[in-house]
Design a protein around this motif. Sequence first.
Motif, PDB file in Angstrom:
ATOM      1  N   ASP A 166       0.817  -1.215   0.000  1.00 61.32           N
ATOM      2  CA  ASP A 166       0.000   0.000   0.000  1.00 61.32           C
ATOM      3  C   ASP A 166       0.853   1.268   0.000  1.00 61.32           C
ATOM      4  O   ASP A 166       0.554   2.226  -0.723  1.00 61.32           O
ATOM      5  CB  ASP A 166      -0.950   0.004   1.198  1.00 61.32           C
ATOM      6  CG  ASP A 166      -2.036  -1.059   1.071  1.00 61.32           C
ATOM      7  OD1 ASP A 166      -2.383  -1.410  -0.077  1.00 61.32           O
ATOM      8  OD2 ASP A 166      -2.526  -1.554   2.109  1.00 61.32           O
ATOM      9  N   SER A 167       1.920   1.267   0.792  1.00 62.84           N
ATOM     10  CA  SER A 167       2.746   2.472   0.882  1.00 62.84           C
ATOM     11  C   SER A 167       3.743   2.590  -0.274  1.00 62.84           C
ATOM     12  O   SER A 167       4.227   3.685  -0.563  1.00 62.84           O
ATOM     13  CB  SER A 167       3.501   2.499   2.216  1.00 62.84           C
ATOM     14  OG  SER A 167       4.388   1.389   2.315  1.00 62.84           O
TER      15      SER A 167
ATOM     16  N   LYS B 244       3.079   1.424  -3.492  1.00 67.08           N
ATOM     17  CA  LYS B 244       2.376   1.026  -4.714  1.00 67.08           C
ATOM     18  C   LYS B 244       2.897   1.740  -5.952  1.00 67.08           C
ATOM     19  O   LYS B 244       3.005   1.130  -7.029  1.00 67.08           O
ATOM     20  CB  LYS B 244       0.875   1.256  -4.568  1.00 67.08           C
ATOM     21  CG  LYS B 244       0.069   0.674  -5.726  1.00 67.08           C
ATOM     22  CD  LYS B 244      -1.424   0.705  -5.466  1.00 67.08           C
ATOM     23  CE  LYS B 244      -2.188   0.083  -6.629  1.00 67.08           C
ATOM     24  NZ  LYS B 244      -3.653   0.059  -6.389  1.00 67.08           N
TER      25      LYS B 244
ATOM     26  N   LYS C  62      -3.729  -7.412  -6.931  1.00 63.37           N
ATOM     27  CA  LYS C  62      -2.728  -6.391  -6.601  1.00 63.37           C
ATOM     28  C   LYS C  62      -1.909  -6.019  -7.838  1.00 63.37           C
ATOM     29  O   LYS C  62      -1.697  -4.843  -8.141  1.00 63.37           O
ATOM     30  CB  LYS C  62      -1.799  -6.905  -5.499  1.00 63.37           C
ATOM     31  CG  LYS C  62      -2.385  -6.970  -4.108  1.00 63.37           C
ATOM     32  CD  LYS C  62      -1.333  -7.444  -3.118  1.00 63.37           C
ATOM     33  CE  LYS C  62      -1.863  -7.468  -1.704  1.00 63.37           C
ATOM     34  NZ  LYS C  62      -0.827  -7.943  -0.743  1.00 63.37           N
TER      35      LYS C  62
END
Length: 364
Positions: A69-70, A72, A189
């Motif tokens: 998430d951080s 991406k 993802k």
Amino acid sequence: MPDRAGRAVSRLPCVPGRIYLLTGEDRMSTSSPALHGSAQSELNREARIGGHGTCVARDIPQIDLSDYDSRKSVITDALWDAATQVGFFQVINHGIDPADVDAAFAAAGRFFDLPMDEKTHYARRPGSNVGWEYRAQVRPSTGTPDNKESYQITLSQMGSDIWPDESVLPGFQARMRRFEHQNWELGMKILSCFALRLGFDADFFTHNHDPASAGYQSTLRLIHYMSMENAKDEDFEFWRAGAHSDFDCLTLLHQRPGQGGLQVCPGKDADTTLAWTDVPPVAGAVTCNIGDMLMRWSDDRLKSTLHRVRMPRRDEYLGPRLSLPFFCQANRDAVIQGPQKKYAPITARDYLDERIRANYGSRT
């Protein structure tokens, strides 16, 4: 010898495989009704790539998905570069517990160890992509059946007659459902990153691969390539799996260390050098390749990856080979058309039905 980008590559002899190229008329006779449009052109392309070719050593990108998430944006750049510049890649720190991968391989092994007459109870249904098949898939590149058996799991199509009973394989269904979902999460993802670079919303492909839909058709496949320990010399002249590209958007492949044979040719090189690269299994890494569906959906910005599984040499491991690919295939009602509208729209149902019909011929 340098490649087209000026990088130094080493050319190696490829392992032989006997090739039977079908004529256009022969290829059409294996499928009914006749194929049309992109499906036929893709099959014609496969029929031209059945030769041994040459082998080159290429760097295989490994992309770290930790802190997804951080990180991406960084991950997105790395995935795009690997997919467009090299053509295939591996992901590490992907979130699937190694113990779950081991358990899935163990369960697959137990399934393939069942007696043949037991496995026939779960045989692939005509026109479907679920169940067990034995040497049924004929590649247009070779005209001969792949030397393997497999079991397809497409959750929306799985009936109680396709799942082995608990009394036969305790825990098998639960294990495979769990592994299927883990791979779906990983695939989404990666596809989310591609969606952003293509100009779609981040969840575009996730919505089009919705497991809650009755039209869900992503597939977990268990593959068993038969042992060559007692094989005759002439048996080594064939292929475990002939050269092909996958039908789907994205394939995630789990391999066992020591059980090699996978070779790839990036889509960007398929019509020029047609040089193959061995992809040895790496513990903890998932090998990824772009499929024909995403190639079309990206207006050809992302090229599908040709791959094959060669026979082992006499001096290599000759035992059985297991692999577990997961195919991210859009829901049946998803409409495939790229942002640039290079190709006419087609539903994923029609697209995949054509490809399955062509690869299984009269067995559909």
